[in-house]
Scaffold this active site. Structure first.
Site, PDB file in Angstrom:
ATOM      1  N   GLU A 130      -7.330 -24.309   3.261  1.00 29.88           N
ATOM      2  CA  GLU A 130      -8.855 -23.438   3.377  1.00 29.88           C
ATOM      3  C   GLU A 130      -9.499 -23.908   2.088  1.00 29.88           C
ATOM      4  O   GLU A 130     -10.861 -24.206   2.152  1.00 29.88           O
ATOM      5  CB  GLU A 130      -8.974 -21.963   3.336  1.00 29.88           C
ATOM      6  CG  GLU A 130     -10.295 -21.271   3.355  1.00 29.88           C
ATOM      7  CD  GLU A 130     -10.998 -21.122   2.235  1.00 29.88           C
ATOM      8  OE1 GLU A 130     -11.928 -20.567   1.976  1.00 29.88           O
ATOM      9  OE2 GLU A 130     -10.109 -21.088   1.035  1.00 29.88           O
ATOM     10  N   GLU A 131      -8.849 -24.113   1.019  1.00 20.49           N
ATOM     11  CA  GLU A 131      -9.436 -24.261  -0.513  1.00 20.49           C
ATOM     12  C   GLU A 131     -10.191 -25.666  -0.288  1.00 20.49           C
ATOM     13  O   GLU A 131     -11.228 -25.964  -1.173  1.00 20.49           O
ATOM     14  CB  GLU A 131      -8.567 -24.020  -1.477  1.00 20.49           C
ATOM     15  CG  GLU A 131      -7.932 -22.690  -1.720  1.00 20.49           C
ATOM     16  CD  GLU A 131      -9.032 -21.736  -1.976  1.00 20.49           C
ATOM     17  OE1 GLU A 131     -10.074 -22.213  -2.135  1.00 20.49           O
ATOM     18  OE2 GLU A 131      -8.567 -20.545  -2.172  1.00 20.49           O
TER      19      GLU A 131
HETATM   20 ZN   LIG Z   1      -9.584 -17.674  -0.224  1.00 23.72          ZN
END
Ligand SMILES: [Zn+2]
Length: 463
Positions: free
Chosen positions: A328-329
């Site tokens: 996600e990052e």
């Molecule tokens: Zn997060």
């Protein structure tokens, strides 16, 4: 006159609208007991907190592309199977692999100080031997434009104040552009490197990292965060005319994309197994601290919510699927990969939920969807009044479910008291001690009630 009759009569007597639907009983009547069981079970122990702590401590930080992330995924898959969840598997995703390497920032003049810094995710390194250059501190992009003529050959430092008057995410949104695009703006005016004041609502010399990007039209320059204290130190020195000079050395590099997985497990629906309620968090983190808040907490709370249905033998009409998204990052890579992998069954996604603001005291949900769905969501929320999580506010937000929500899947973000979140996120201090087991348990209860009721409603939640 029974209490139920009063509930119908009273609005009429008070002049309110009378609307008795043919498909009664209401959500409150139908699900009060199950909701209460889920809440009581979630609050009866601290198993969710224990798993967050064990995952965090056992594997440490889990940056995209790292062996630690894949080892954590293997461990989770094994545990999910042992939990008795159905269809436990990993779905392959190719993810960015950025490695920080050795890095340092030192004040060279007017005195020698080793500064507190963290390179930003995706940054290039410096040439070997580092960069030594004078500093230009600015307080905004506009301020950089005013001093554009002085920026050439310098290390630009964006000392942009964190706006304490805004909500936590409002403040983050106001300053995060300096982290994401600061290197582009600084390179455009001829800077040789770019530094930001950490995005943090509190600092104890603790720098915060996070993702940054380049633009193909300008030179790529190294980009890193300084602690709030160090950024202010440089700013004060500049204001006194002391002309600070820095030495910046970073060996960061981008490796080829690496194989990773989105983690999937289910409680299979008893009537419409092909219709799916998705909930989850992201399993990757930054490469500092343990990623306990961001987002082991949200990932494990979602997993625990599904495990709770399993443990209590609550098998809803539709399937409840926990997804722990990877990477996600680095810009929601796992969330996009999930949507691509599920193009064919996306129309059968009834709702998508994510928890990625820390598993602090839950206030309810942030919801994106139609007005008719929202009316139902409010009724489900009312089942959580006893733990104060009955709020329904607009805008689900949340990176990993965004591709589904963009395709009209009703979206839910777990809404929590995030006032402490930006003290710790993306820093060495993101460790399990920041979480309260009782608050985590209430997050599990909130997710479990929403997932269960939406999956079990006689009519599918409208789009
Ligand atoms: Zn997060």
């Amino acid at each position: 006159v029974t209490p139920l009759t009063w509930a119908v009569l009273l609005p009429a007597l008070l002049g309110g609208p009378v609307k008795v639907k043919a498909d009664s009983p209401s959500i409150a009547t139908r699900y009060q007991e199950d909701a209460h069981r889920l809440i009581a079970a979630a609050l009866s122990d601290s198993s969710a907190y224990s798993r967050i702590a064990e995952l965090s401590d056992r594997f440490g930080s889990r940056i995209s592309g790292s062996p630690a992330l894949e080892a954590a995924i293997d461990w989770i898959l094994a545990k999910m199977k042992a939990d008795g969840l159905a269809n436990v598997h990993g779905e392959p995703v190719s993810v960015p692999h950025w490695v920080r390497g050795e890095e340092s920032a030192e004040l060279v003049t007017p005195r020698h100080v080793r500064l507190h810094m963290l390179g930003l995710g995706g940054s290039i390194g410096t040439p070997s031997g580092g960069i030594t250059a004078p500093v230009l501190v600015v307080s905004s992009f506009a301020d950089l434009q005013r001093h554009a003529a002085e920026a050439k050959g310098k290390i630009v430092v964006f000392d942009v104040a964190y706006p304490d008057t805004l909500t936590p995410f409002g403040a983050y949104g106001a300053v995060v552009p300096y982290r994401v695009t600061g290197a582009i703006a600084a390179a455009r005016v001829g800077a040789v490197a770019s530094l930001i004041r950490s995005i943090a609502s509190l600092s104890l010399e603790s720098p915060h990292t996070g993702v940054m990007i380049y633009d193909s039209t300008v030179q790529r320059i190294p980009h890193a965060a300084l602690s709030v204290e160090d950024a202010e130190l440089l700013h004060r020195m500049q204001e006194r005319g002391e002309h600070p000079t820095l030495h910046l050395a970073m060996s960061a590099s981008k490796l080829p994309d690496a194989p990773s997985r989105n983690v999937v497990a289910e409680v299979v629906g008893r009537e419409h197994p092909e219709e799916v309620v998705v909930l989850g968090g992201h399993i990757d983190s930054w490469d500092v601290g343990e990623g306990a808040m961001d987002d082991a907490g949200g990932a494990v709370a979602s997993w625990e919510a599904v495990r709770l249905l399993q443990r209590l033998g609550l098998h809803p009409r539709r399937t409840v699927r926990v997804v722990l998204w990877t990477s996600e990052e680095f810009g929601g890579v796992g969330g996009r990969a999930y949507r691509e992998a599920h193009r064919a069954d996306e129309p059968r996604h009834v709702a998508a939920m994510e928890s990625d603001n820390g598993v602090f005291s839950p206030r309810g949900v942030r919801f994106t969807g139609s007005d008719s769905a929202r009316a139902i969501v409010r009724q489900i929320g009312a089942l959580l009044k006893e733990i104060g999580a009955d709020g329904v506010t607009p805008n689900a937000g949340e990176t990993d479910i965004a591709p589904l929500v963009a395709d009209s899947v009703p979206g839910f973000g777990l809404d929590v008291d995030a006032s402490k979140y930006f003290r710790y996120h993306h820093s060495e201090a993101d460790t399990p001690d920041k979480l309260d087991p009782a608050e985590v348990a209430r997050c599990v209860a909130t997710l479990a009630v929403y997932a269960y009721v939406i999956a079990d409603l006689p009519e599918r939640l409208p789009r």
